[in-house]
Design an enzyme around this catalytic site. Structure first.
Site, mmCIF file in Angstrom:
data_model
loop_
_atom_site.group_PDB
_atom_site.id
_atom_site.type_symbol
_atom_site.label_atom_id
_atom_site.label_comp_id
_atom_site.label_asym_id
_atom_site.label_seq_id
_atom_site.Cartn_x
_atom_site.Cartn_y
_atom_site.Cartn_z
ATOM 1 N N ARG A 261 -40.570 23.924 -65.469
ATOM 2 C CA ARG A 261 -41.827 23.909 -64.717
ATOM 3 C C ARG A 261 -42.412 25.311 -64.657
ATOM 4 O O ARG A 261 -41.702 26.283 -64.371
ATOM 5 C CB ARG A 261 -41.600 23.369 -63.294
ATOM 6 C CG ARG A 261 -41.156 21.913 -63.302
ATOM 7 C CD ARG A 261 -41.008 21.314 -61.933
ATOM 8 N NE ARG A 261 -40.496 19.944 -62.022
ATOM 9 C CZ ARG A 261 -40.175 19.183 -60.992
ATOM 10 N NH1 ARG A 261 -40.312 19.658 -59.772
ATOM 11 N NH2 ARG A 261 -39.712 17.961 -61.170
ATOM 12 N N ARG A 276 -37.135 28.111 -56.295
ATOM 13 C CA ARG A 276 -38.306 27.718 -57.099
ATOM 14 C C ARG A 276 -38.250 28.491 -58.416
ATOM 15 O O ARG A 276 -38.645 29.644 -58.492
ATOM 16 C CB ARG A 276 -39.591 28.020 -56.324
ATOM 17 C CG ARG A 276 -40.837 27.374 -56.920
ATOM 18 C CD ARG A 276 -42.054 27.646 -56.048
ATOM 19 N NE ARG A 276 -41.930 27.023 -54.742
ATOM 20 C CZ ARG A 276 -42.265 25.764 -54.472
ATOM 21 N NH1 ARG A 276 -42.733 24.990 -55.431
ATOM 22 N NH2 ARG A 276 -42.134 25.276 -53.254
ATOM 23 N N GLU A 348 -37.153 20.708 -49.439
ATOM 24 C CA GLU A 348 -37.031 19.508 -50.251
ATOM 25 C C GLU A 348 -35.916 19.668 -51.281
ATOM 26 O O GLU A 348 -35.866 20.650 -52.016
ATOM 27 C CB GLU A 348 -38.343 19.210 -50.984
ATOM 28 C CG GLU A 348 -38.275 17.958 -51.846
ATOM 29 C CD GLU A 348 -39.431 17.836 -52.822
ATOM 30 O OE1 GLU A 348 -39.240 17.162 -53.850
ATOM 31 O OE2 GLU A 348 -40.504 18.415 -52.561
ATOM 32 N N SER A 351 -36.483 13.555 -54.032
ATOM 33 C CA SER A 351 -37.549 12.626 -53.647
ATOM 34 C C SER A 351 -37.407 11.363 -54.481
ATOM 35 O O SER A 351 -36.745 11.349 -55.525
ATOM 36 C CB SER A 351 -38.928 13.257 -53.862
ATOM 37 O OG SER A 351 -39.172 13.466 -55.243
ATOM 38 N N ARG A 387 -31.087 22.843 -57.316
ATOM 39 C CA ARG A 387 -31.481 23.336 -55.996
ATOM 40 C C ARG A 387 -30.481 22.952 -54.902
ATOM 41 O O ARG A 387 -30.414 23.604 -53.853
ATOM 42 C CB ARG A 387 -32.882 22.834 -55.635
ATOM 43 C CG ARG A 387 -33.416 23.458 -54.347
ATOM 44 C CD ARG A 387 -34.758 22.907 -53.941
ATOM 45 N NE ARG A 387 -35.840 23.457 -54.732
ATOM 46 C CZ ARG A 387 -37.134 23.263 -54.465
ATOM 47 N NH1 ARG A 387 -37.481 22.513 -53.435
ATOM 48 N NH2 ARG A 387 -38.060 23.795 -55.233
#
Length: 423
Positions: A261, A276, A348, A351, A387
């Protein structure tokens, strides 16, 4: 892509969806106008094409001057048919392009608004009181460096900012988390998959990732391929242009892949450590199911994710994500956020999204049923990712800089009960 029949029948419903997402409702009228233009152009083309076929039969029967006149008319009509076809194709392409810009319709009960407008579903577990234990909290990077598990400096030297090396126990810890995640997915009925991380544009677009957030995706222009940010993309494309038989129930896959990403627009956010980053690993659950089973399948995904979080003994909360933070494909998304002691906030870590028939319509994934041919529904959800190392190190840290290994993870680390600092 949303159902165009629904769009024509209930434009106000789609406009309400756009407003809830924070998107422009005027696009709905533009789509309807383009769709009407497409249908008119197609009708005119088909009428001319029918006349052309009839004229061909008349030419075959005609003689002399009549035949010559008909041949001249045939030539004119052929040019007109060609022009009408081009007009119809252009109108169809524009209608599809506009329709694809519409996000999926949020399920009833999804909160309106943006990232901060979520609804809290539940909180599970309580954060540790480190002060009462006499522990000065360290963040995951300080802990990881003490364990010789994370090397950000050399990651930046080799690849640039937001890259890293997981070294020694860090590499083992990531493998332990991902293997535990895959084992749990397999036990829940998912078939393991090692997926491609480069995909064609039509697959990336089909999953809905080339809309507003296309700048977050790495593209290899020379090869016209995209690097995936989740194996959801490859797994969604796996059955593109196919008919599935879901009589026996959903088809469930668990994809293990590297993910990439660009993190465009996230300057200054979580720049320390591995929260991140541009590259990480992930185990992603993915399911094809019948639309009427999608909500129950979504709940199953969430339960599987929560079971994994509980196995790693992490305090977490579940939130019902607001419409403006769903992404274009999801009709509902639940995030699980683990407690981050060093920042005293929720972060987070996983999800799960119910994309209803949105992706399947774009990728032409259907099922032949008694009521006719219908698009299937797709569900996705993360069960383990890099993460999670952040949450695990921080929540299980001890006063001496060691980290307790949750019991469920010990078999994947050779029975280790604690990770100890390297002298």
């Amino acid at each position: 892509m949303i159902d165009l029949k629904l769009l024509r029948a209930e434009p106000d419903t789609v406009k309400a969806s756009q407003i809830a997402r924070g998107d422009d409702p005027a696009v709905v009228d533009q789509v309807l106008a383009a769709d009407a233009e497409r249908r008119d152009a197609l009708q005119e083309f088909e009428a001319a094409r029918a006349e052309q076929k009839t004229l061909g039969k008349d030419v075959a029967r005609a003689q002399g001057e009549e035949k010559q006149a008909l041949l001249a008319r045939t030539k004119e009509l052929a040019a007109r048919v060609k022009s009408l076809q081009a007009t119809a194709d252009a109108a169809s392409a524009r209608a599809v392009e506009l329709a694809r810009s519409l996000g999926n319709l949020p399920e009833p009960g999804v909160p309106a608004g943006g990232a901060d407008d979520f609804a809290l579903v539940r909180t599970v577990g309580a954060p540790r009181d480190f002060a009462a234990e006499g522990i000065d909290v360290q963040d995951h990077l300080a802990l990881g460096e003490g364990l010789a598990a994370i090397d950000m400096e050399r990651g930046a030297k080799v690849s640039g900012s937001r890259f890293y090396f997981l070294t020694g126990m860090g590499a083992r810890l990531e493998l332990a988390i991902l293997n535990a995640a895959m084992d749990r997915a397999i036990a829940a009925g998912f078939s393991p998959m090692m997926t491609p991380t480069l995909v064609r544009p039509e697959v990336m677009a089909g999953t809905g990732f080339l809309g507003k957030h296309a700048d977050e995706i790495y593209r290899l222009e020379r090869d016209d391929l995209y690097l995936t940010g989740t194996s959801e993309v490859a797994l969604a494309g796996y059955h593109a242009d196919e008919f599935l038989d879901l009589e026996a129930g959903p088809r469930r896959y668990a994809g293990w892949s590297a993910c990439y990403r660009r993190e465009a627009g996230s300057a200054g956010r979580d720049t320390r450590g591995i929260i991140r980053v541009h590259q990480f690993h992930k185990v992603e659950m993915f399911s094809y199911c019948r639309p009427e089973d999608a909500a129950a399948e979504h709940a199953r995904f969430l339960a599987t994710e929560e079971a994994m979080l509980q196995a790693l003994e992490l305090p977490y909360r579940v939130i019902d994500t607001a419409a403006g933070d769903l992404g274009s494909s999801a009709a509902r998304k639940y995030d699980c956020e683990a407690w981050l002691p060093s920042q005293e906030r929720w972060m987070e870590v996983t999800s799960t999204s119910n994309c209803t028939t949105y992706q399947a319509r774009r990728l032409q994934i259907r099922e032949k049923r008694e009521t006719g041919t219908e698009p299937v529904a797709t569900i996705n959800g993360t069960i383990g990712t890099t993460r999670w190392i952040v949450a695990l190190l921080e929540n299980h840290q001890q006063a001496d800089g060691s980290v307790r290994v949750p019991e469920a993870l010990r078999p994947y680390l050779g029975g280790l009960e604690a990770l100890t600092p390297v002298a």
